[in-house]
Design an enzyme around this catalytic site. Structure first.
Site, PDB file in Angstrom:
ATOM      1  N   CYS A   3      -7.921 -19.151  -1.961  1.00 32.17           N
ATOM      2  CA  CYS A   3      -8.034 -17.831  -1.323  1.00 32.17           C
ATOM      3  C   CYS A   3      -9.447 -17.316  -1.597  1.00 32.17           C
ATOM      4  O   CYS A   3      -9.853 -17.188  -2.755  1.00 32.17           O
ATOM      5  CB  CYS A   3      -6.978 -16.888  -1.900  1.00 32.17           C
ATOM      6  SG  CYS A   3      -7.243 -15.164  -1.468  1.00 32.17           S
ATOM      7  N   CYS A   6      -9.537 -14.236  -3.875  1.00 33.59           N
ATOM      8  CA  CYS A   6      -9.245 -14.548  -5.282  1.00 33.59           C
ATOM      9  C   CYS A   6     -10.474 -15.189  -5.931  1.00 33.59           C
ATOM     10  O   CYS A   6     -10.756 -14.941  -7.109  1.00 33.59           O
ATOM     11  CB  CYS A   6      -8.022 -15.460  -5.396  1.00 33.59           C
ATOM     12  SG  CYS A   6      -6.454 -14.575  -5.187  1.00 33.59           S
ATOM     13  N   ASP A  29     -18.782  -6.029   2.751  1.00 33.09           N
ATOM     14  CA  ASP A  29     -18.378  -7.061   3.716  1.00 33.09           C
ATOM     15  C   ASP A  29     -19.612  -7.886   4.096  1.00 33.09           C
ATOM     16  O   ASP A  29     -20.699  -7.348   4.289  1.00 33.09           O
ATOM     17  CB  ASP A  29     -17.764  -6.406   4.965  1.00 33.09           C
ATOM     18  CG  ASP A  29     -17.004  -7.405   5.818  1.00 33.09           C
ATOM     19  OD1 ASP A  29     -15.761  -7.304   5.898  1.00 33.09           O
ATOM     20  OD2 ASP A  29     -17.644  -8.308   6.406  1.00 33.09           O
ATOM     21  N   HIS A  45      -2.938 -11.193  -6.084  1.00 35.14           N
ATOM     22  CA  HIS A  45      -2.908 -11.808  -4.752  1.00 35.14           C
ATOM     23  C   HIS A  45      -1.644 -11.383  -4.005  1.00 35.14           C
ATOM     24  O   HIS A  45      -0.557 -11.864  -4.273  1.00 35.14           O
ATOM     25  CB  HIS A  45      -2.979 -13.335  -4.837  1.00 35.14           C
ATOM     26  CG  HIS A  45      -2.936 -13.980  -3.478  1.00 35.14           C
ATOM     27  ND1 HIS A  45      -4.064 -14.177  -2.714  1.00 35.14           N
ATOM     28  CD2 HIS A  45      -1.891 -14.410  -2.728  1.00 35.14           C
ATOM     29  CE1 HIS A  45      -3.718 -14.713  -1.562  1.00 35.14           C
ATOM     30  NE2 HIS A  45      -2.403 -14.878  -1.542  1.00 35.14           N
ATOM     31  N   ASN A  85      -6.001  -4.739   8.561  1.00 35.95           N
ATOM     32  CA  ASN A  85      -5.468  -5.592   9.623  1.00 35.95           C
ATOM     33  C   ASN A  85      -4.340  -6.437   9.037  1.00 35.95           C
ATOM     34  O   ASN A  85      -4.447  -6.907   7.903  1.00 35.95           O
ATOM     35  CB  ASN A  85      -6.571  -6.504  10.165  1.00 35.95           C
ATOM     36  CG  ASN A  85      -7.718  -5.710  10.776  1.00 35.95           C
ATOM     37  OD1 ASN A  85      -7.509  -4.669  11.380  1.00 35.95           O
ATOM     38  ND2 ASN A  85      -8.937  -6.203  10.601  1.00 35.95           N
ATOM     39  N   GLY A  91      -5.338  -9.105  13.679  1.00 38.42           N
ATOM     40  CA  GLY A  91      -6.706  -9.593  13.484  1.00 38.42           C
ATOM     41  C   GLY A  91      -7.047  -9.903  12.044  1.00 38.42           C
ATOM     42  O   GLY A  91      -8.221  -9.928  11.667  1.00 38.42           O
ATOM     43  N   THR A  93      -7.939 -12.137   9.140  1.00 40.02           N
ATOM     44  CA  THR A  93      -8.456 -13.501   8.986  1.00 40.02           C
ATOM     45  C   THR A  93      -8.374 -13.981   7.544  1.00 40.02           C
ATOM     46  O   THR A  93      -8.416 -15.180   7.298  1.00 40.02           O
ATOM     47  CB  THR A  93      -9.922 -13.596   9.476  1.00 40.02           C
ATOM     48  OG1 THR A  93     -10.723 -12.674   8.727  1.00 40.02           O
ATOM     49  CG2 THR A  93     -10.032 -13.275  10.954  1.00 40.02           C
ATOM     50  N   HIS A  98      -6.410  -6.449   2.089  1.00 38.60           N
ATOM     51  CA  HIS A  98      -7.697  -5.756   1.956  1.00 38.60           C
ATOM     52  C   HIS A  98      -7.751  -4.593   2.924  1.00 38.60           C
ATOM     53  O   HIS A  98      -7.153  -4.623   4.000  1.00 38.60           O
ATOM     54  CB  HIS A  98      -8.878  -6.706   2.192  1.00 38.60           C
ATOM     55  CG  HIS A  98      -8.827  -7.441   3.493  1.00 38.60           C
ATOM     56  ND1 HIS A  98      -8.046  -8.548   3.674  1.00 38.60           N
ATOM     57  CD2 HIS A  98      -9.449  -7.219   4.681  1.00 38.60           C
ATOM     58  CE1 HIS A  98      -8.194  -8.993   4.910  1.00 38.60           C
ATOM     59  NE2 HIS A  98      -9.031  -8.197   5.562  1.00 38.60           N
ATOM     60  N   HIS A 100     -10.584  -2.177   4.910  1.00 41.47           N
ATOM     61  CA  HIS A 100     -11.980  -2.003   5.302  1.00 41.47           C
ATOM     62  C   HIS A 100     -12.300  -0.517   5.189  1.00 41.47           C
ATOM     63  O   HIS A 100     -11.624   0.307   5.814  1.00 41.47           O
ATOM     64  CB  HIS A 100     -12.192  -2.409   6.764  1.00 41.47           C
ATOM     65  CG  HIS A 100     -11.883  -3.841   7.077  1.00 41.47           C
ATOM     66  ND1 HIS A 100     -12.858  -4.793   7.239  1.00 41.47           N
ATOM     67  CD2 HIS A 100     -10.703  -4.487   7.249  1.00 41.47           C
ATOM     68  CE1 HIS A 100     -12.300  -5.953   7.522  1.00 41.47           C
ATOM     69  NE2 HIS A 100     -10.982  -5.805   7.533  1.00 41.47           N
TER      70      HIS A 100
HETATM   71  P1  5GP Z   1      -9.993  -9.293   8.308  1.00 39.56           P
HETATM   72  O1  5GP Z   1     -10.551  -9.899   9.578  1.00 39.56           O
HETATM   73  O2  5GP Z   1      -9.072 -10.264   7.612  1.00 39.56           O
HETATM   74  O3  5GP Z   1      -9.407  -7.944   8.478  1.00 39.56           O
HETATM   75  O4  5GP Z   1     -11.243  -9.061   7.369  1.00 39.56           O
HETATM   76  C1  5GP Z   1     -11.819 -10.065   6.607  1.00 39.56           C
HETATM   77  C2  5GP Z   1     -13.220  -9.620   6.305  1.00 39.56           C
HETATM   78  O5  5GP Z   1     -13.710 -10.398   5.235  1.00 39.56           O
HETATM   79  C3  5GP Z   1     -14.205  -9.803   7.480  1.00 39.56           C
HETATM   80  O6  5GP Z   1     -14.740  -8.540   7.834  1.00 39.56           O
HETATM   81  C4  5GP Z   1     -15.265 -10.752   6.924  1.00 39.56           C
HETATM   82  O7  5GP Z   1     -16.568 -10.422   7.335  1.00 39.56           O
HETATM   83  C5  5GP Z   1     -15.092 -10.613   5.420  1.00 39.56           C
HETATM   84  N1  5GP Z   1     -15.411 -11.803   4.648  1.00 39.56           N
HETATM   85  C6  5GP Z   1     -14.965 -13.075   4.879  1.00 39.56           C
HETATM   86  N2  5GP Z   1     -15.445 -13.915   3.957  1.00 39.56           N
HETATM   87  C7  5GP Z   1     -16.210 -13.169   3.112  1.00 39.56           C
HETATM   88  C8  5GP Z   1     -16.968 -13.493   1.936  1.00 39.56           C
HETATM   89  O8  5GP Z   1     -17.045 -14.636   1.477  1.00 39.56           O
HETATM   90  N3  5GP Z   1     -17.620 -12.456   1.349  1.00 39.56           N
HETATM   91  C9  5GP Z   1     -17.573 -11.173   1.826  1.00 39.56           C
HETATM   92  N4  5GP Z   1     -18.258 -10.244   1.160  1.00 39.56           N
HETATM   93  N5  5GP Z   1     -16.856 -10.848   2.911  1.00 39.56           N
HETATM   94  C10 5GP Z   1     -16.195 -11.828   3.557  1.00 39.56           C
HETATM   95 ZN    ZN Z   2      -6.062 -14.016  -3.002  1.00 37.59          ZN
END
Ligand code: 5GP
Ligand code: ZN
Length: 112
Positions: A3, A6, A29, A45, A85, A91, A93, A98, A100
């Site tokens: 993860c 994590c 981010d 987690h 999300n 959305g 990913t 988390h 935002h």
């Molecule tokens: P989601 O799309 O799941 O709501 O948001 C995941 C967020 O994690 C995205 O905005 C993406 O830019 C951010 N993200 C993904 N990998 C990393 C990383 O390794 N470091 C940081 N700081 N942000 C990440």
């Molecule tokens: Zn995790």
């Protein structure tokens, strides 16, 4: 565990931390969508808001308190947004809960 978040908590993947306590971590981010774009995560987690239980629900409150404090530290006095999300249609990913925290400009109001 495989993860990304994590690994950020353990320090295996570097991040720009902006807030930390024993339950919550917040970092910038990597792909900011606004002048201020912070991710706030529980250290435990939990895969997403769809996986919160009675036992872990208090963490959502901890995240809200962190969000308020972080918004203040970035001087987001005219407002900000907190978004989580959930799942494929939402959305999401990264399957580690988390939120935002977005701010630093007048944000678009379309949510869908
Ligand atoms: P989601 O799309 O799941 O709501 O948001 C995941 C967020 O994690 C995205 O905005 C993406 O830019 C951010 N993200 C993904 N990998 C990393 C990383 O390794 N470091 C940081 N700081 N942000 C990440
Ligand atoms: Zn995790």
């Amino acid at each position: 565990m495989d993860c990304i978040f994590c690994k950020i908590i353990s320090g295996e993947i570097p991040s720009e931390k902006v807030f930390e306590n024993d339950k919550v971590l917040a970092f910038k981010d990597i792909n900011p969508m606004a002048p201020v774009h912070i991710l706030i995560i529980p250290k435990a987690h939990i895969e997403g808001a769809d996986c919160i239980t009675q036992e872990t629900a208090a963490l959502a409150g901890e995240i809200m308190l962190a969000a308020k404090q972080i918004a203040k530290s970035f001087n987001l006095d005219t407002g900000w947004r907190l978004v989580s999300n959930v799942g494929e249609d939402g959305g999401q990913t990264v399957r580690h809960l988390h939120f935002h925290l977005l701010g630093g400009k007048k944000l678009a109001t379309e949510l869908a």
